[in-house]
Design a protein around this motif. Structure first.
Motif, PDB file in Angstrom:
ATOM      1  N   GLY A 350       0.814  -1.211   0.000  1.00 31.45           N
ATOM      2  CA  GLY A 350       0.000   0.000   0.000  1.00 31.45           C
ATOM      3  C   GLY A 350       0.842   1.252   0.000  1.00 31.45           C
ATOM      4  N   SER A 351       1.958   1.221   0.680  1.00 33.83           N
ATOM      5  CA  SER A 351       2.877   2.353   0.647  1.00 33.83           C
ATOM      6  C   SER A 351       3.750   2.241  -0.599  1.00 33.83           C
ATOM      7  CB  SER A 351       3.734   2.367   1.905  1.00 33.83           C
ATOM      8  OG  SER A 351       4.453   1.156   2.041  1.00 33.83           O
ATOM      9  N   SER A 361       1.463   4.674  -4.480  1.00 28.01           N
ATOM     10  CA  SER A 361       0.948   4.169  -3.214  1.00 28.01           C
ATOM     11  C   SER A 361      -0.560   4.343  -3.176  1.00 28.01           C
ATOM     12  CB  SER A 361       1.600   4.922  -2.048  1.00 28.01           C
ATOM     13  OG  SER A 361       1.286   6.298  -2.118  1.00 28.01           O
ATOM     14  N   GLY A 362      -1.182   3.719  -2.173  1.00 26.45           N
ATOM     15  CA  GLY A 362      -2.632   3.816  -2.025  1.00 26.45           C
ATOM     16  C   GLY A 362      -3.247   2.438  -1.904  1.00 26.45           C
ATOM     17  N   GLY A 363      -4.564   2.374  -2.115  1.00 23.66           N
ATOM     18  CA  GLY A 363      -5.247   1.090  -2.104  1.00 23.66           C
ATOM     19  C   GLY A 363      -4.728   0.194  -3.218  1.00 23.66           C
ATOM     20  N   ARG A 364      -5.104  -1.089  -3.194  1.00 24.44           N
ATOM     21  CA  ARG A 364      -4.519  -2.039  -4.137  1.00 24.44           C
ATOM     22  C   ARG A 364      -5.579  -2.973  -4.713  1.00 24.44           C
ATOM     23  NH1 ARG A 364      -2.267  -5.482  -1.197  1.00 24.44           N
ATOM     24  NH2 ARG A 364      -2.594  -4.607   0.891  1.00 24.44           N
ATOM     25  N   THR A 398      -8.206   0.195  -8.065  1.00 23.20           N
ATOM     26  CA  THR A 398      -8.337   1.126  -6.948  1.00 23.20           C
ATOM     27  C   THR A 398      -7.568   2.412  -7.183  1.00 23.20           C
ATOM     28  OG1 THR A 398      -8.673  -0.687  -5.392  1.00 23.20           O
ATOM     29  CG2 THR A 398      -7.958   1.414  -4.464  1.00 23.20           C
ATOM     30  N   ARG A 399      -6.378   2.335  -7.791  1.00 19.79           N
ATOM     31  CA  ARG A 399      -5.538   3.526  -7.961  1.00 19.79           C
ATOM     32  C   ARG A 399      -5.814   4.269  -9.265  1.00 19.79           C
ATOM     33  NH1 ARG A 399       0.455   1.594  -5.668  1.00 19.79           N
ATOM     34  NH2 ARG A 399      -0.338   0.677  -3.734  1.00 19.79           N
ATOM     35  N   GLU A 783     -13.410   8.078   5.519  1.00 20.55           N
ATOM     36  CA  GLU A 783     -12.805   8.079   4.185  1.00 20.55           C
ATOM     37  C   GLU A 783     -13.275   9.243   3.332  1.00 20.55           C
ATOM     38  OE1 GLU A 783     -16.475   5.421   4.034  1.00 20.55           O
ATOM     39  OE2 GLU A 783     -14.790   5.781   5.412  1.00 20.55           O
ATOM     40  N   GLN A 792      -4.988   4.519   4.593  1.00 17.24           N
ATOM     41  CA  GLN A 792      -5.554   3.999   3.358  1.00 17.24           C
ATOM     42  C   GLN A 792      -7.049   3.774   3.539  1.00 17.24           C
ATOM     43  OE1 GLN A 792      -3.478   0.507   1.929  1.00 17.24           O
ATOM     44  NE2 GLN A 792      -1.589   1.184   2.889  1.00 17.24           N
ATOM     45  N   THR A 793      -7.805   3.989   2.460  1.00 15.30           N
ATOM     46  CA  THR A 793      -9.227   3.656   2.464  1.00 15.30           C
ATOM     47  C   THR A 793      -9.367   2.172   2.164  1.00 15.30           C
ATOM     48  OG1 THR A 793      -9.884   5.867   1.766  1.00 15.30           O
ATOM     49  CG2 THR A 793     -11.457   4.082   1.394  1.00 15.30           C
TER      50      THR A 793
END
Length: 908
Positions: A350-351, A361-364, A398-399, A783, A792-793
Motif C-alpha cells: 500500500g505504501s 501508493s494507495g489502495g490495491r 483502486t488507484r 474516508e 488507506q481507504t
C-alpha cells in the motif's frame, strides 16, 4: 578483393541486425507522441460491467454482473442486450467471466462464467448465438466447481483463450480474510472456521478455488484436460484442471497470444506492516510460463514467508519454507507436499515500493493484461505505435491507473512506463486490444456498486494533422445594454502545436437572413453590445492547414439575471432531526427590484408584485455519501463523462437539471424523448447544428466545437436522468423544513437549490437566478475527509459506509474542512484496534494547531469490531478546519482503524 570481402561482411551484418534486432520504431512512423493517444467514450450507463471481448468485425461484447450479455455495434454506436443468464449476486457473485471462441466468426460460441442461484459454486458454459441472440437452450456445461457462499470474499472470475485453443479460468480463494487473521494469511484451523482457512482452497490440490484452471473445449461441448497442467490428468493427485495454484484473488487474467504465457493480477491482503505473523500486504502481477505453484497463503511478493499461527492460543510458530512448502491444515484434502513456490513478477504494498516506485501508493487491486504486439501490416490508422511493441499492460482498479510494462525478447521486464498519466481512468476493470490495434476498456465507476460513470471506452493513437480544439467562454454575458462582454478562447489549442488564427462573430437569434457581425480577430477581445437581443457568439479557430473548429456561447442583452443568495442556512451547516431547517432567501434583480418587490407602476407609485414569492422555489434533495466536491456546476472527476463535458461547455448557462433557466430543464428533455426511436440522433443533430422553436423563443445554439462522440456522451447523460421522487419543493423567500429521524439517518447530505424566475424585459425572455448550498450530516465517514495523509481507504463489511481508514501510523492525519465549530460540543470517533492503539487528537486549522479534543483508543483485539470513543471540545466560534491526528510515539505502526467522526451538538 579484401575490400569486396569486407563490404560483403558489412552487408551481411547489417542484414542480420535489421532482421533480428528488437524494434521500437518503424521507418514509416515518427517518434512516439503521447499526446496522440485519445480517449473516446463509446457507451455510458453500464451497470457493474465485468469483462469484454472484441470480435474481428469490431463488435464489442461485454457482461454485467447481474447476468446481462450486451454488444456494442460500432456501426450504430449503440449497445444492445443480447442475452441474460440467471445468477445470484450474493457475496460478490454474478456473471463474472466472458470469452469468445477462437472461431467465433464461424460458430458463434460464447463462453460464460457465472453463479447459478441453485448451485453453491460457479458454472463455466458454452452458449451459441442464434440470430445475434444468446440461445440459453444451447448451453453446454464444461466445468462446475463448488464454493462457499456463507462468508465473504474473493470469487475472482475471468475467462481467456490461449493461442493453443485452451480456455483459462480464474478462481478466487473464496476465504474470509477478516477476523483473527488480522490482515495476514488466513490460516485458521479451528473447528467451524473452515471458511477462514485458505489452506483449504488456494493451497489444496483437491479444490478448484484460488487457482487459474485450464481446459480444452471440444466441438461437442465437453472439456478435455490438456497436457502440461500441474497435476496428472487422471485426478490421482488432485483436480486435473489446475494450471497454477496458490492464488488469492486472480480476478483479471490474460494470455500473451504469441508466447502463450499467462499473466494475472492477484489482489493481496490488508496488513499494513510487518509483524511476527509475516509480511505486510502486497498485490501481485504474475507471469506463468508453465504450470506452477505461486505461494498463497504461505508466501507473498518475492516469496516473503508467513508464519505458522495457532489461532487457539495466538502463538506464532516457524516461517514456511518456499523451497518445500507443506500443507498440514486439518482442512486440506489434497497433497501435503507442494511444489516450490514461484516469486511474483511484479509486487507492491500500500505504501510506496522501492523495487517498483512507478506504481505509487494507495489502495490495491491489481489487474493484468493484455500484451500488445505492433503489426506494421495492419492498415488501421489508429493502431498503437511501435513504441508499445511487446508491452504488457497492467492496471489498478483502486488507484485508477494503467502502466505499460515493456518486455524484453525473453519476456522479462525492460521498463515500466505510466500510460496516459494525466488521464484519470475510473476504476478500469478490463482491457482488450481490438483488431484495429486500438485499446478497448471497461471503466467500472467510482464505487463498488452501480455507478453513473461506468462506461465503455476506446483509446486510439491518432496519426496525421489533427484539427484544433475551440473553447469559447464569456464573462458578463447577461445584462442590460450597453453590455461589455469579455470573450475568451482560453483552452483552445492545436494538438500538433500549430499557430492558430481566431475569428469572433455574432448572430442575432431568430434572424436567419442577417449576416454575421464580425466582432474581433483577437484571441481574447472585449466587445460592447449596444442593442438588446439574444445573440449566438461564435469562435472559429483555424490551423495553417485549414482545419477548423467552432465553439459558441450565448449573450443575452437587455435583461440582467437575478441574484439569489441564502441568508440562512449557510453552505456547510449541519442538519439533524432535532431542529428545523429555517431558510431565508435574498433576491436582487436590476429590473424587478429586491426581495420586497415594490415595483413602480406607470404613475410611479410603488405596487407589490404578489406573484414574486410564487416565482421562487426552493428544491430540497438528499444525497448519499459525502458532500459533492467540485461545486454546483464545477466539473468533478467522479462525474459521468457526459456531465463533465457539459460543465466545461455552455450547457448550464441556459439549462438546469430540474428547474427552468433560459431553456427547459434537462429532466423535461429526458422525459419527452427517452425511449423514442431515433430520438438520440435527432437531439444530437439539434445540439450540433442548433434549433429554434422546439421549447420556446430562445434558440438552441449550435455546438460545432464538440465532436460527435462528445455530443453523444452529453445527450446520453441527459437521457439517463430520472425524476427524483425525493425532491421536495418549497415556495417563498422564508420557510421551515422538518426532517424525520429516518431521513436524517439515510441521507449523507442535504442539497438546497433556490431558483427565482424574473419578469423578463420586453422581447428578452425571463431569466432564472440560482443558488445552491449543501448541508452536512453530523456523522462523517472517515474516508470522506477532505484531506487524508497516510491512512488507506479499505473495505469492511462492519464499517458504516462499507469503507474505513486503515493502515494508520503515528503522525498520520485526516482533515475535515470548514466545520462550524460553534455548533459542536464533542467529537465521537468510531474506532477499533488489534494493533498498537494510541490517541486521536483534534487540532485546529493545521496539523500542528492547538489541540481542542483528545480521545484514547485502547486495543480491543479486532480490526473490525468498531466502537465509539467521545471527547469534549473546548468551546470554539466560527468555521475551522479540524485535523484528526493519530498519535502513538512509542509504537508507531498499525495503530487503529477509523470508521467515522461525529460532530456532536453542544450540550443544552
Amino acid at each position: 578483393m579484401q575490400i569486396t570481402i569486407s563490404l560483403r561482411y558489412l552487408l551481411i551484418a547489417f542484414f542480420c541486425f535489421t532482421i533480428f534486432a528488437p524494434t521500437r520504431l518503424s521507418a514509416e512512423e515518427p517518434a512516439f507522441d503521447p499526446s496522440r493517444l485519445e480517449v473516446t467514450t463509446l457507451e455510458i450507463g453500464l451497470k457493474q460491467p465485468m469483462e469484454l471481448e472484441v470480435a474481428s468485425d469490431g463488435r464489442i461484447f461485454y457482461i454485467e454482473i447481474q447476468g446481462q450479455l450486451k454488444v456494442y455495434d460500432p456501426k450504430t454506436h449503440q449497445s444492445t442486450q443480447i442475452g441474460e443468464v440467471k445468477v445470484t449476486t450474493a457475496q460478490e457473485n454474478g456473471l463474472i467471466g466472458l470469452a469468445l471462441d477462437p472461431n467465433f466468426d464461424r460458430n458463434g460460441w460464447v463462453y460464460l462464467q457465472y453463479s447459478p442461484p441453485n448451485y453453491e459454486g460457479q458454472h463455466v458454459s458454452r452458449f451459441t448465438l442464434v440470430d445475434g441472440k444468446l440461445d440459453n437452450t444451447s448451453e453446454k456445461l464444461l466445468l462446475k466447481y463448488e464454493e462457499q457462499r456463507r462468508d465473504c470474499c474473493h470469487h475472482a472470475g475471468s475467462l481467456e483463450f490461449g493461442p493453443d485453443g485452451c480456455l483459462y479460468i480464474g478462481t478466487g480463494d473464496n476465504t474470509n480474510p477478516f477476523g483473527d487473521s488480522q490482515g495476514y494469511a488466513p490460516l485458521d484451523e479451528r473447528e467451524g472456521r473452515y471458511y477462514f482457512d485458505s489452506q483449504a482452497t488456494a493451497s489444496n490440490t483437491n479444490d478448484h478455488n484460488g487457482k487459474v484452471l485450464r481446459i480444452r473445449p471440444t466441438p461437442e461441448g465437453t472439456a478435455e484436460i490438456p497436457a502440461g497442467n500441474l497435476l496428472p490428468p487422471d485426478g490421482s493427485k488432485g483436480k486435473p484442471e489446475i494450471y497454477v495454484m496458490g492464488c488469492r484473488n486472480p480476478w483479471r487474467i490474460s494470455i500473451d497470444q504469441k508466447t502463450g504465457y499467462l499473466y494475472w493480477g492477484d489482489v493481496g491482503p490488508d496488513a499494513g506492516a510487518e509483524s511476527p505473523r509475516g509480511p505486510r500486504g502486497y498485490d501481485e502481477v504474475n507471469q506463468a510460463r508453465q504450470a506452477g505453484y505461486f505461494g498463497w497463503p504461505y508466501f507473498i511478493a518475492n516469496n516473503l514467508p508467513y508464519s505458522h499461527v495457532d489461532f487457539k492460543t495466538g502463538k506464532v510458530g516457524e516461517k514456511f519454507d518456499p523451497a518445500a512448502p507443506i500443507n498440514e491444515s486439518v482442512n486440506n484434502t489434497g497433497l501435503r507436499e507442494l511444489p516450490p513456490a514461484n516469486e511474483a513478477f511484479i509486487f507492491y504494498p500500500g505504501s510506496g515500493s522501492d523495487k517498483f516506485p512507478e506504481l505509487g501508493s494507495g489502495g490495491r487491486t491489481a489487474c493484468a493484461g493484455p500484451v500488445y504486439y505492433y503489426d506494421a501490416t495492419n492498415p488501421s490508422q489508429t493502431k498503437f505505435p511501435p513504441h508499445f511493441d511487446r508491452t504488457l499492460f497492467i492496471y489498478e482498479w483502486t488507484r485508477h491507473w494503467i502502466m505499460a510494462v515493456h518486455l524484453t525478447e525473453d519476456s522479462q521486464i525492460e521498463s515500466i512506463e505510466p500510460f496516459m498519466p494525466n488521464q484519470r481512468f475510473v476504476r478500469p476493470i478490463d482491457l482488450q486490444f481490438g483488431p484495429d490495434g486500438a485499446l478497448y476498456m471497461l471503466e467500472y465507476g467510482e464505487t463498488w456498486g452501480v455507478n453513473d460513470d461506468a462506461k465503455l471506452v476506446r483509446i486510439d493513437y491518432i496519426r496525421g494533422n489533427r484539427p484544433p480544439t475551440a473553447i469559447a467562454a464569456t464573462e458578463n454575458n447577461t445584462g442590460r445594454q450597453p453590455l461589455p462582454v469579455k470573450l475568451s478562447s482560453a483552452g483552445s489549442a492545436d494538438k500538433d502545436g500549430d499557430k492558430l488564427t481566431y475569428r469572433w462573430q455574432a448572430f442575432r437569434a431568430g434572424d436567419v437572413d442577417a449576416k454575421p457581425i464580425v466582432l474581433s480577430d483577437e484571441a481574447n477581445p472585449e466587445v460592447v453590445f449596444q442593442e438588446p437581443g439574444v445573440f449566438n457568439v461564435e469562435l472559429k479557430v483555424t490551423d495553417p492547414s485549414g482545419a477548423e473548429a467552432v465553439a459558441s456561447v450565448p449573450v443575452i442583452v437587455g435583461n440582467a439575471r437575478p441574484n439569489v443568495t441564502f441568508v440562512s442556512p449557510q453552505d456547510g451547516d449541519f442538519f439533524d432531526s432535532k431542529s428545523k431547517i429555517h431558510y431565508q432567501l435574498q433576491v436582487n434583480d436590476i429590473e424587478d427590484g429586491t426581495s420586497d418587490f415594490e415595483l413602480a407602476d406607470e404613475t410611479g407609485a410603488p405596487e407589490i408584485d404578489l406573484e414574486a414569492p410564487r416565482r421562487t422555489a426552493l428544491n430540497l434533495t438528499m444525497g448519499s455519501g459525502s458532500i459533492p466536491r467540485g461545486g454546483a456546476d464545477g466539473a468533478s472527476d467522479s462525474d459521468p463523462v457526459g456531465l463533465r463535458l457539459m460543465k466545461k461547455s455552455d450547457c448550464f448557462n441556459c439549462h438546469a437539471v430540474d428547474s427552468v433557466r433560459v431553456g427547459p430543464p434537462f429532466l423535461k428533455v429526458a422525459e419527452k424523448y427517452r425511449g423514442q426511436e431515433n430520438a438520440l440522433e435527432a437531439s444530437m443533430k439539434r445540439v450540433r447544428e442548433g434549433s429554434t422553436g422546439v421549447w420556446g423563443k430562445v434558440p438552441m445554439l449550435p455546438h460545432g466545437q464538440h465532436t460527435q462522440d462528445e455530443i453523444r456522451d452529453m445527450v446520453s447523460w441527459v437521457y439517463s436522468l430520472e425524476p427524483n421522487s425525493a425532491v421536495r419543493v418549497f415556495d417563498g423567500f422564508v420557510g421551515d423544513i422538518e426532517l424525520t429521524p429516518e431521513e436524517v439517518d439515510k441521507a449523507g447530505y442535504v442539497q438546497l437549490e433556490a431558483n427565482y424566475l424574473d419578469l423578463g424585459a420586453e422581447e428578452i425572455p425571463p431569466l432564472v437566478g440560482t443558488s445552491k448550498i449543501y448541508l452536512r450530516k453530523r456523522k462523517v465517514e472517515a474516508e470522506a475527509a477532505d484531506e487524508i495523509s497516510g491512512p488507506q481507504t479499505l473495505g469492511g463489511h462492519k464499517a458504516s459506509g462499507g469503507n474505513f481508514l486503515g493502515a494508520i501510523n503515528h503522525g498520520n492525519f485526516a482533515c475535515f474542512r470548514q466545520i462550524p465549530l460553534d455548533h459542536v460540543g464533542a467529537l465521537t470517533f468510531r474506532v477499533t484496534s488489534a494493533g498498537s492503539g494510541g490517541y486521536i487528537e483534534a487540532r485546529l486549522d493545521s496539523v500542528d494547531g492547538p489541540v481542542i479534543a483528545k480521545a484514547k483508543v485502547d486495543v480491543n483485539g479486532s480490526w473490525e469490531n468498531f466502537h465509539d470513543v467521545t471527547a469534549k471540545i473546548k468551546p470554539q466560534t466560527g468555521r475551522h478546519d479540524v485535523y484528526v491526528v493519530f498519535v502513538n510515539p512509542q509504537n508507531r505502526g498499525g495503530l487503529m482503524n477509523l470508521d467515522s467522526v461525529t460532530f456532536q451538538p453542544p450540550a443544552e
